[in-house]
Design a protein around this motif. Sequence first.
Motif, PDB file in Angstrom:
ATOM      1  N   ALA A  48       0.811  -1.219   0.000  1.00 30.56           N
ATOM      2  CA  ALA A  48       0.000   0.000   0.000  1.00 30.56           C
ATOM      3  C   ALA A  48       0.844   1.269   0.000  1.00 30.56           C
ATOM      4  O   ALA A  48       0.381   2.330  -0.439  1.00 30.56           O
ATOM      5  CB  ALA A  48      -0.927   0.008   1.219  1.00 30.56           C
ATOM      6  N   THR A  49       2.086   1.174   0.459  1.00 36.43           N
ATOM      7  CA  THR A  49       2.930   2.375   0.569  1.00 36.43           C
ATOM      8  C   THR A  49       4.249   2.253  -0.187  1.00 36.43           C
ATOM      9  O   THR A  49       5.034   3.193  -0.198  1.00 36.43           O
ATOM     10  CB  THR A  49       3.237   2.666   2.045  1.00 36.43           C
ATOM     11  N   ALA A  50       4.497   1.125  -0.837  1.00 33.57           N
ATOM     12  CA  ALA A  50       5.784   0.919  -1.511  1.00 33.57           C
ATOM     13  C   ALA A  50       5.916   1.844  -2.720  1.00 33.57           C
ATOM     14  O   ALA A  50       4.963   2.031  -3.476  1.00 33.57           O
ATOM     15  CB  ALA A  50       5.922  -0.532  -1.946  1.00 33.57           C
ATOM     16  N   PRO A  51       7.079   2.434  -2.938  1.00 27.32           N
ATOM     17  CA  PRO A  51       7.293   3.300  -4.110  1.00 27.32           C
ATOM     18  C   PRO A  51       7.578   2.452  -5.352  1.00 27.32           C
ATOM     19  O   PRO A  51       8.398   1.537  -5.321  1.00 27.32           O
ATOM     20  CB  PRO A  51       8.522   4.121  -3.714  1.00 27.32           C
ATOM     21  N   TRP A  52       6.884   2.761  -6.471  1.00 26.59           N
ATOM     22  CA  TRP A  52       7.072   1.967  -7.684  1.00 26.59           C
ATOM     23  C   TRP A  52       7.831   2.721  -8.773  1.00 26.59           C
ATOM     24  O   TRP A  52       8.046   2.183  -9.855  1.00 26.59           O
ATOM     25  CB  TRP A  52       5.709   1.557  -8.260  1.00 26.59           C
ATOM     26  N   ARG A  53       8.229   3.969  -8.537  1.00 24.28           N
ATOM     27  CA  ARG A  53       8.831   4.777  -9.585  1.00 24.28           C
ATOM     28  C   ARG A  53      10.023   4.062 -10.222  1.00 24.28           C
ATOM     29  O   ARG A  53      10.978   3.696  -9.539  1.00 24.28           O
ATOM     30  CB  ARG A  53       9.272   6.126  -9.027  1.00 24.28           C
ATOM     31  N   GLY A  54       9.933   3.817 -11.513  1.00 25.00           N
ATOM     32  CA  GLY A  54      11.022   3.188 -12.249  1.00 25.00           C
ATOM     33  C   GLY A  54      11.147   1.697 -12.068  1.00 25.00           C
ATOM     34  O   GLY A  54      12.035   1.076 -12.648  1.00 25.00           O
TER      35      GLY A  54
END
Length: 280
Positions: A48-54
């Motif tokens: 729910a809070t993990a960053p997915w950028r790139g």
Amino acid sequence: MRIGNLSGRLTLFIDQGAVDVERASDGRFDADPQGIYRRWEEFVDWAATAPWRGAAVPFADTQLGPPVPRPGQVFAIALNYRDHAAEASLDLPQTPAVFTKFVSSFAGPTGDIVLAGPTVDWEVELVAVIGRRAHRIAPEAGWDHVAGLTVGQDLSERSVQMAGPVPQFSMGKSFPGFSPSGPWLVTPDEFEDRDDLALGCSVNGEAMQKGRTCDLVFSVPALIAKLSAGLTLEPGDVIFTGTPAGVGAGRNPMRFLAAGEELVSFIEGIGEMRHRLVAA
């Protein structure tokens, strides 16, 4: 949230592509698609809070495997749609009619399926995956124990299924490739109405089955309540919830799958599977 099995690795699927969970979590969660269900609540909180950028990459659907490749328990429910019971000329069950499918029959959402005989039939099904241990659960709490939903096919060699002094459901429905599922698992919160989803299948573009899960005799939470009344459902277990009318054995004349045909199975809000039937 959509999660699944990409080339044997646990993967999150977002609009931008596929995210490898082991890499994105810096090893907090390993790559095994089956193991995540025993850490389901922890995983959901992280996702729910993990960053997915790139982190997302393109992928091909031919790389997808079954979202739950090695369930500890597999439950399948017969005659769980009113119209299917009617086409079989059987009364509606008063309690779920339960059998199993063996894990060696599990397959992904695309590819070839070898025909085990001349009377192989189709049965598109909603498949529910357990995400939280369940024992003696009330129906109103059933959805709390579901990790997600996926598309399944309960392929059936009818001659084998009905051979012998008693029906051999598990044998007739567990040849290699006879339990495909996918393309991924979708969590219940993603659906506008998780109890009313359109599902169906076609053969070579001809519609064979079309139904809605609101017509289940025993809904997903009702099945969890009924099953957990007598046994314990464990995270990663799967439930094939039954098929609507339109199977080949219910037609006049009967119609079965043939080599070279394409079977397409779909469920609203989840996606579709595509399989080509090939001769043994």
